[in-house]
Scaffold this active site. Structure first.
Site, short mmCIF file in Angstrom:
data_model
loop_
_atom_site.label_atom_id
_atom_site.label_comp_id
_atom_site.label_asym_id
_atom_site.label_seq_id
_atom_site.Cartn_x
_atom_site.Cartn_y
_atom_site.Cartn_z
N ASP A 187 0.84 -1.19 0.00
CA ASP A 187 0.00 0.00 0.00
C ASP A 187 0.88 1.25 0.00
OD1 ASP A 187 -3.22 0.49 0.99
OD2 ASP A 187 -1.83 2.19 1.12
N ASN A 196 -12.92 -3.35 2.71
CA ASN A 196 -13.89 -2.26 2.83
C ASN A 196 -14.85 -2.37 1.66
OD1 ASN A 196 -12.76 -1.04 5.16
ND2 ASN A 196 -11.17 -0.08 3.90
N GLN A 250 -14.11 2.52 1.69
CA GLN A 250 -13.58 2.10 0.39
C GLN A 250 -13.33 3.33 -0.49
OE1 GLN A 250 -15.89 -0.80 -1.86
NE2 GLN A 250 -14.22 -1.12 -3.32
N SER A 251 -12.13 3.43 -1.01
CA SER A 251 -11.79 4.59 -1.85
C SER A 251 -11.41 4.19 -3.27
CB SER A 251 -10.65 5.39 -1.21
OG SER A 251 -9.51 4.58 -1.05
N VAL A 252 -11.04 2.93 -3.46
CA VAL A 252 -10.72 2.44 -4.80
C VAL A 252 -11.72 1.33 -5.11
CG1 VAL A 252 -9.00 1.37 -6.29
CG2 VAL A 252 -8.27 2.99 -4.52
N HIS A 299 -10.30 -5.31 -3.17
CA HIS A 299 -8.95 -5.56 -2.66
C HIS A 299 -9.03 -6.02 -1.22
CE1 HIS A 299 -9.98 -1.29 -2.36
NE2 HIS A 299 -9.33 -1.26 -1.19
N ILE A 300 -8.14 -6.91 -0.87
CA ILE A 300 -8.00 -7.36 0.51
C ILE A 300 -6.77 -6.67 1.08
CG2 ILE A 300 -7.65 -9.33 2.05
CD1 ILE A 300 -8.74 -11.14 -0.17
N HIS A 301 -6.98 -5.92 2.17
CA HIS A 301 -5.84 -5.35 2.89
C HIS A 301 -5.26 -6.48 3.76
CE1 HIS A 301 -6.92 -0.96 2.40
NE2 HIS A 301 -8.12 -1.49 2.20
P1 5GP Z 1 -9.70 1.32 0.41
O1 5GP Z 1 -9.72 2.65 1.13
O2 5GP Z 1 -10.41 1.42 -0.92
O3 5GP Z 1 -10.14 0.17 1.23
O4 5GP Z 1 -8.18 1.03 0.11
C1 5GP Z 1 -7.50 1.60 -0.96
C2 5GP Z 1 -6.05 1.56 -0.61
O5 5GP Z 1 -5.31 1.82 -1.80
C3 5GP Z 1 -5.63 2.63 0.42
O6 5GP Z 1 -5.08 1.98 1.56
C4 5GP Z 1 -4.61 3.46 -0.34
O7 5GP Z 1 -3.54 3.89 0.48
C5 5GP Z 1 -4.17 2.54 -1.45
N1 5GP Z 1 -3.74 3.22 -2.65
C6 5GP Z 1 -4.38 4.25 -3.27
N2 5GP Z 1 -3.70 4.63 -4.36
C7 5GP Z 1 -2.62 3.81 -4.45
C8 5GP Z 1 -1.55 3.71 -5.39
O8 5GP Z 1 -1.45 4.43 -6.38
N3 5GP Z 1 -0.61 2.76 -5.14
C9 5GP Z 1 -0.68 1.92 -4.06
N4 5GP Z 1 0.29 1.03 -3.91
N5 5GP Z 1 -1.69 1.98 -3.17
C10 5GP Z 1 -2.65 2.91 -3.36
#
Ligand code: 5GP
Length: 113
Positions: free
Chosen positions: A30, A86, A93-95, A99-101
């Site tokens: 991440d 998320n 969730q932002s992307v 995805h699994i963290h």
């Molecule tokens: P979410 O918030 O959707 O559960 O997780 C998205 C994750 O993607 C976040 O932890 C964020 O830091 C990560 N992320 C966003 N943009 C990028 C990127 O360009 N490269 C990498 N490696 N991680 C990213």
């Protein structure tokens, strides 16, 4: 296939610190880690949210979980790691590419905040 930030990482249009890849998934660190180990495992197939997964995705989802466990073990956190998905903007969730963290290397609260 809908293009997302993560498909650009799959296609090597955006650089990432990739730790694992096979025909079904990719895992990379991440960019804004929330723990000493913070890796994202994503399917190569675009599934925006977990709730969008279908019956046909059952084996793929199982594969992602198995790979998450393998990566955590390979990173040295096999006995103490957390996985998070998320699902939806309201819970962080932002992307919108499933995805699994995988997080490890520090103390974690329970229940999660
Ligand atoms: P979410 O918030 O959707 O559960 O997780 C998205 C994750 O993607 C976040 O932890 C964020 O830091 C990560 N992320 C966003 N943009 C990028 C990127 O360009 N490269 C990498 N490696 N991680 C990213």
């Amino acid at each position: 296939m809908t293009e997302t930030l993560f498909t650009k990482i799959i296609d090597r249009e955006i650089p990432a610190d990739i730790v694992y890849e096979d025909d079904q998934c990719l895992a990379f660190r991440d960019i804004n880690p929330k723990a000493p180990m913070h890796i994202l495992v994503i399917p190569k197939k675009v599934i925006p949210k977990l709730v969008d997964a279908e019956k046909d995705d059952e084996a793929l989802l199982g594969h992602l979980m198995l790979i998450a466990g393998k990566i955590a073990a390979d990173e040295g956190y096999g006995d103490a790691f957390r996985t998070v998905i998320n699902n939806g903007e309201a819970v962080g969730q932002s992307v919108f590419h499933l995805h699994i963290h995988i997080l490890g290397g520090r103390d974690f609260m329970w229940p999660p905040g």
